[in-house]
Design an enzyme around this catalytic site. Structure first.
Site, mmCIF file in Angstrom:
data_model
loop_
_atom_site.group_PDB
_atom_site.id
_atom_site.type_symbol
_atom_site.label_atom_id
_atom_site.label_comp_id
_atom_site.label_asym_id
_atom_site.label_seq_id
_atom_site.Cartn_x
_atom_site.Cartn_y
_atom_site.Cartn_z
ATOM 1 N N PRO A 159 0.808 -1.220 0.000
ATOM 2 C CA PRO A 159 0.000 0.000 0.000
ATOM 3 C C PRO A 159 0.845 1.276 0.000
ATOM 4 O O PRO A 159 0.433 2.297 -0.566
ATOM 5 C CB PRO A 159 -0.831 -0.116 1.286
ATOM 6 C CG PRO A 159 -0.876 -1.567 1.578
ATOM 7 C CD PRO A 159 0.451 -2.088 1.144
ATOM 8 N N TYR A 160 2.012 1.230 0.644
ATOM 9 C CA TYR A 160 2.893 2.396 0.671
ATOM 10 C C TYR A 160 3.390 2.705 -0.740
ATOM 11 O O TYR A 160 3.414 3.868 -1.163
ATOM 12 C CB TYR A 160 4.065 2.130 1.608
ATOM 13 C CG TYR A 160 4.948 3.334 1.849
ATOM 14 C CD1 TYR A 160 4.610 4.290 2.799
ATOM 15 C CD2 TYR A 160 6.129 3.519 1.136
ATOM 16 C CE1 TYR A 160 5.419 5.395 3.030
ATOM 17 C CE2 TYR A 160 6.942 4.616 1.353
ATOM 18 C CZ TYR A 160 6.582 5.555 2.304
ATOM 19 O OH TYR A 160 7.376 6.650 2.520
ATOM 20 N N ILE A 161 3.775 1.684 -1.473
ATOM 21 C CA ILE A 161 4.230 1.873 -2.850
ATOM 22 C C ILE A 161 3.109 2.446 -3.699
ATOM 23 O O ILE A 161 3.305 3.390 -4.469
ATOM 24 C CB ILE A 161 4.751 0.539 -3.418
ATOM 25 C CG1 ILE A 161 6.037 0.129 -2.688
ATOM 26 C CG2 ILE A 161 5.003 0.645 -4.923
ATOM 27 C CD1 ILE A 161 6.524 -1.266 -3.010
ATOM 28 N N LYS A 164 2.494 6.190 -2.708
ATOM 29 C CA LYS A 164 3.512 7.140 -3.140
ATOM 30 C C LYS A 164 3.513 7.308 -4.659
ATOM 31 O O LYS A 164 3.870 8.379 -5.170
ATOM 32 C CB LYS A 164 4.886 6.705 -2.626
ATOM 33 C CG LYS A 164 5.025 6.840 -1.115
ATOM 34 C CD LYS A 164 4.760 8.263 -0.624
ATOM 35 C CE LYS A 164 5.051 8.451 0.849
ATOM 36 N NZ LYS A 164 4.813 9.840 1.295
#
Length: 256
Positions: A159-161, A164
């Site tokens: 989810p972070y990828i 961003k």
């Protein structure tokens, strides 16, 4: 701190995620370059301490406790900036959140929601009132914090990828839409940088530190001020022909 005619002299800047790490470093760098700052974060005690430090060094600084996940909070933060400093010339949308990496198929919705609501909706909630304020004064500059994980699939949570990468997309579309109004919108893509989260990670997993540092040609992590310097430049008139860009500040990590 010796105030001088720096690259942000006379500009009013709002910085989110300002209670620690890159955000707190940005407060110091921006004021050193002459900006008047409104610092935004959830932890009031840290904001109070930082503002006191900056004022003792001669800077014009104030703070507003707010959560970027709340559109109402960010409207209030921008309005407080206008009420306190009279205008908004620059914004560094830096607040973010991360979670430990687990396999995508095992990650629950709570982790996904935290990342998306902070890193994507948070930037969305910041951009709208910031742009609205800048439209009334003839322009400005905005910098969003993405990550090298917004450029390539790094070894962090899925989810972070995704979040961003979304920040890069929001940056591009805002840059195109508001260029005729003299508002520049850019992003930075930090690599490994010293922060509370990173230090905690290395404390719990000491073997990971050397491996993480070796992910870039410079074989080290950045100090928060090194990332903040890039944001300050993009917010300044020295970057007057730069908009819609995502600037890697990663020690060369994305060249490999």
């Amino acid at each position: 701190m010796t105030q001088h005619q720096g690259s942000l002299a006379g500009k009013v800047a709002l910085i989110t995620g300002a209670s620690s790490g890159i955000g707190a470093a940005a407060a110091r760098v921006f004021t050193r370059e002459g900006a008047h700052v409104m610092l935004v974060a959830r932890r009031e005690d840290r904001l109070q301490t930082l503002v006191k430090e900056l004022r003792a060094d001669g800077a014009q600084a104030s703070y507003c406790t707010a959560d970027v996940q709340s559109a109402a909070d960010m409207r209030r933060a921008v309005q407080q900036t206008l009420d306190t400093h009279g205008r908004l010339d620059a914004a560094f949308n830096n607040a973010g959140a991360a979670v430990e990496k687990t396999p995508l198929h095992l990650m629950d919705d709570t982790a996904y929601d935290l990342i998306m609501d902070t890193n994507v909706r948070g930037v969305w909630n910041c951009l709208r009132p910031e742009i609205g304020a800048m439209l009334t004064t003839g322009g400005g500059a905005i910098v969003n914090t993405s990550s090298v994980a917004g450029l390539v699939a790094t070894s962090v949570a899925a989810p972070y990828i995704a979040a961003k990468h979304a920040v890069v997309g929001l940056t591009k579309v805002a840059a195109v839409e508001y260029a005729p109004h003299h508002i520049r919108v850019n992003a930075i893509a930090p690599g490994l940088a010293r922060s509370e989260m990173v230090e905690d990670w290395f404390t719990r997993f000491p073997a990971q530190e050397a491996k993480s540092k070796a992910s870039s040609p410079q074989n080290r992590m950045a100090e928060p001020e090194e990332i903040a310097e890039a944001a300050a430049w993009l917010c300044s008139d020295r970057a007057s022909f730069v908009t819609g860009a995502t600037l890697p500040v990663d020690g060369g990590a994305t060249t490999w």
